[in-house]
Write an enzyme that holds these catalytic residues in place. Structure first.
Site, short mmCIF file in Angstrom:
data_model
loop_
_atom_site.label_atom_id
_atom_site.label_comp_id
_atom_site.label_asym_id
_atom_site.label_seq_id
_atom_site.Cartn_x
_atom_site.Cartn_y
_atom_site.Cartn_z
N GLU A 142 -3.27 -6.27 7.55
CA GLU A 142 -2.51 -6.64 8.52
C GLU A 142 -2.63 -7.87 9.96
OE1 GLU A 142 -1.83 -2.58 10.20
OE2 GLU A 142 -1.47 -1.53 8.29
N THR B 215 0.82 -0.97 -0.12
CA THR B 215 -0.70 -0.10 -0.25
C THR B 215 0.70 1.44 0.24
OG1 THR B 215 -2.11 -1.22 1.79
CG2 THR B 215 -1.81 0.94 1.12
#
Lengths: 249, 377
Positions: B360, B154
């Site tokens: 995550e 990201t």
């Protein structure tokens, strides 16, 4: 160059206002307060003046109860250098507020004193001109833009159907309206820095308030929309109404 | 402190309302943010929230930080993600493990937003099994050389600095220690020769995010690019994930809050059978449950931010992401047929919410982490 901006704590323009049972005050419980939007234009104007000159000091002042410290800190977070809270009643009597402010302002040595054109709570547009009167200073109202040079201020004013440019010697009092001065966001850094800037609290000069609110009521409901006709034939009438009644054209 | 937190939160909400909300539909369609938005974020200091004041940042505590992320996510969740990755990984790891020289080199620019950070851990074969990293780094003269391919990075195209996890020992301590002990973290300027950023991925939700694969073709970095101790990279990555997961929890709470508000307003406008939706008990119960879960998720997030630990971060992330998924699904249901249409805002939030259950650390991994924590004294 010392600029003083006088600001007012007012209910958030988007808040739903409730009137208290005894009908002469609004219910402030849980109500969100802001810096009156026109005063924010004035703060922005003062900050831009300082930035363009590369020097100067911007002081924000308010008359009100200690809660108004919140609005002073908002102005400090935008970039003002210091703040003065004149502890006293924020009164519906504009002259009482003006006297309290003038007593504080007279020894501050300001070159320029800025107000918002009006406070959005009571809309009276009194305090700025009254302060000017009490201090014997020239006052220019409804200013959209101004420049300072050679001890004079040149102001652009909005007048019916156009603009005019006027000038006055410094020190002077200006009331600012929406124009050039779209207020900046307080940056995160500004908010953190604000707590380290001086915020002085003073007691207001004792002034008598001679005006009191007798009653308050809610506005009448807005009238329903109106259909003036159908198709292209209705256009001239619509234009006439927009021009003559609504005055938006 | 409380008034300050309130002011900061309000600034973030005001920014989200005026600068993010009006463009969300278009950004979702175009799969990109206006570049001006990142500049505004930088100018207002959002990239410097976790950088201490001495390095030019704001030095926010975790509570203030997650409050801001929640508000940004309420506006546009992909903006919150960009700030979260930048803060938790680039800023967080440098701060905790950087040498003074490394901090001086990077933190100021990270705080101002001149440099945005990204984190490169996942690989084709290293997802939930994060220790299976195959990207290698070896010493070469005074410096290091990195080689390998990272997935789903990201901020890839936005970033000036990548924190890259690479293997520096094949068999740590001669095979005596687990593979995770052979990983290290490197500070890699993303404009280094040999860094190749692959095509932008098209995602289900969070469509404006700049996510892509990054290939490191014998990328040469100086000796001081190693962050922290050699071989301790896995521990560093896990540590940063603790803060990263609080950011994801904040993002999820913001998404859920937005969906709740949309559903609340819609139920107050829409009439069926001659009554507003909000007058039907079936809808009231939905709204009540949505509001309760959002409040619970926020409370758990605040508690985890006040006393951070690996377990609490995992709990906050797990609960907030499942809340976001559930609340957005209910919001679509409250809107009925309109909820399924792109013309209305809630289907987007449902797409956005799904990501928070995955990245995550998938929620399955969060549960493993939480369960493991129960047996740790």
């Amino acid at each position: 160059m010392k600029t003083v901006v006088c600001i007012k704590r007012v209910p958030d323009t988007e808040a739903r206002i409730r009137i208290l049972e005894d009908r002469n005050a609004i219910d402030t419980a849980g109500l969100k307060f802001i810096v009156s939007p026109y005063d924010e234009f004035a703060v922005e104007a003062a900050l831009r003046l300082k930035e363009s000159r590369g020097e100067g000091e911007v002081t924000v002042v308010t008359v009100g109860d200690p809660a108004a410290g919140e609005q002073l800190r908002s102005a400090l977070a935008m970039g003002a250098d210091r703040a003065v809270l004149v502890k006293g009643e924020s009164s519906v009597d504009g002259l009482a507020t003006a006297r309290a402010l003038a007593a504080e302002l007279k020894d501050m040595g300001a070159d320029l004193i800025l107000f918002g054109m009006k406070a959005v709570d009571d809309d009276q547009q009194q305090v700025g001109p009254m302060v000017a009167e009490l201090l014997g200073l020239p006052c220019v109202t409804v200013v959209t833009k101004f420049e300072v040079a050679d001890g004079r201020v040149v102001c652009h004013r909005e007048v019916e159907g156009g603009y005019e440019v006027v000038e006055a010697p410094l020190p002077a009092v200006l009331t600012i309206t929406k124009g050039e001065y779209e207020p900046r966001y307080a940056s995160l850094k500004g908010i953190m820095a604000a707590k380290k800037k001086p915020l002085e609290e003073k007691d207001a000069a004792s002034v008598e308030s001679r005006i009191g609110v007798q009653a308050m009521s809610y506005p009448s409901e807005r009238p329903a929309g109106r259909i003036v006709g159908e198709g292209p034939d209705a256009v001239p009438e619509l234009v006439r109404l927009l021009r003559e009644e609504a005055k938006v054209l | 402190m409380t008034e300050e937190r309130q002011q900061v939160r309000e600034l973030a909400r005001q920014f989200a309302e005026s600068e993010l909300r009006p463009h969300v539909e278009q950004w979702d369609r175009d799969r990109r943010l206006d570049p001006g938005v990142l500049e505004q974020l930088a100018e207002l200091g959002f990239f410097g929230m976790r950088v201490p004041e001495e390095y030019g940042g704001m030095g926010f505590d975790l509570g203030m930080y997650v409050a801001v992320l929640e508000e940004l996510a309420w506006g546009e969740p992909s903006v919150a993600l960009t700030v979260s990755i930048h803060s938790a990984f680039a800023v967080g790891l440098l701060l905790a493990h950087g040498t003074e020289a490394q901090k001086r080199e990077w933190l100021g620019r990270l705080a101002s937003g001149e440099v945005i950070g990204c984190f490169a851990l996942s690989e084709a074969g290293a997802g939930s099994d994060a220790a299976a990293v195959e990207t290698r780094a070896w010493r070469d003269g005074d410096g290091w050389v990195l080689s390998g391919e990272k997935k789903w990075v990201t901020n890839a195209r936005l970033a000036g600095l990548g924190l890259v996890v690479a293997r520096t020992a094949e068999d740590p301590a001669g095979g005596e220690q687990p593979k995770s002990r052979g990983l290290s973290v490197f500070l890699v300027p993303m404009d280094s020769p040999g860094v190749e950023i692959g095509e932008r991925k098209t995602t289900m939700g969070l469509r404006p995010i700049e996510v892509g694969d990054v290939r490191f073709r014998d990328v040469r970095v100086p000796g001081d690019a190693l962050l922290g101790e050699e071989g301790r990279g896995f521990a560093l990555a896990m540590e940063a994930l603790d803060v990263g997961r609080l950011g994801i929890a904040a993002q999820a709470v913001g998404i859920a809050q937005a969906a709740l508000e949309h559903a609340r307003s819609y139920a107050d406008e829409r009439e069926q059978f001659g009554r507003k939706l909000r007058e039907f008990e079936g809808i009231q119960f939905k709204l009540a449950d949505m509001a309760t879960r959002v409040a619970a998720a926020r409370a758990l997030l605040e508690a985890a931010s006040a006393e951070p630990s690996t377990s609490r971060s995992a709990m906050a992330k797990l609960f907030a992401s499942e809340t976001a998924m559930w609340v957005t699904t209910q919001a679509v249901q409250v809107f009925g047929g309109y909820g399924y249409m792109r013309d209305y805002p809630v289907e987007k939030l449902m797409r956005d919410a799904k990501a928070t259950e995955i990245y995550e650390g998938t929620n399955e991994i969060q549960r493993v982490v939480i369960a493991r924590g129960l047996y740790r004294s």
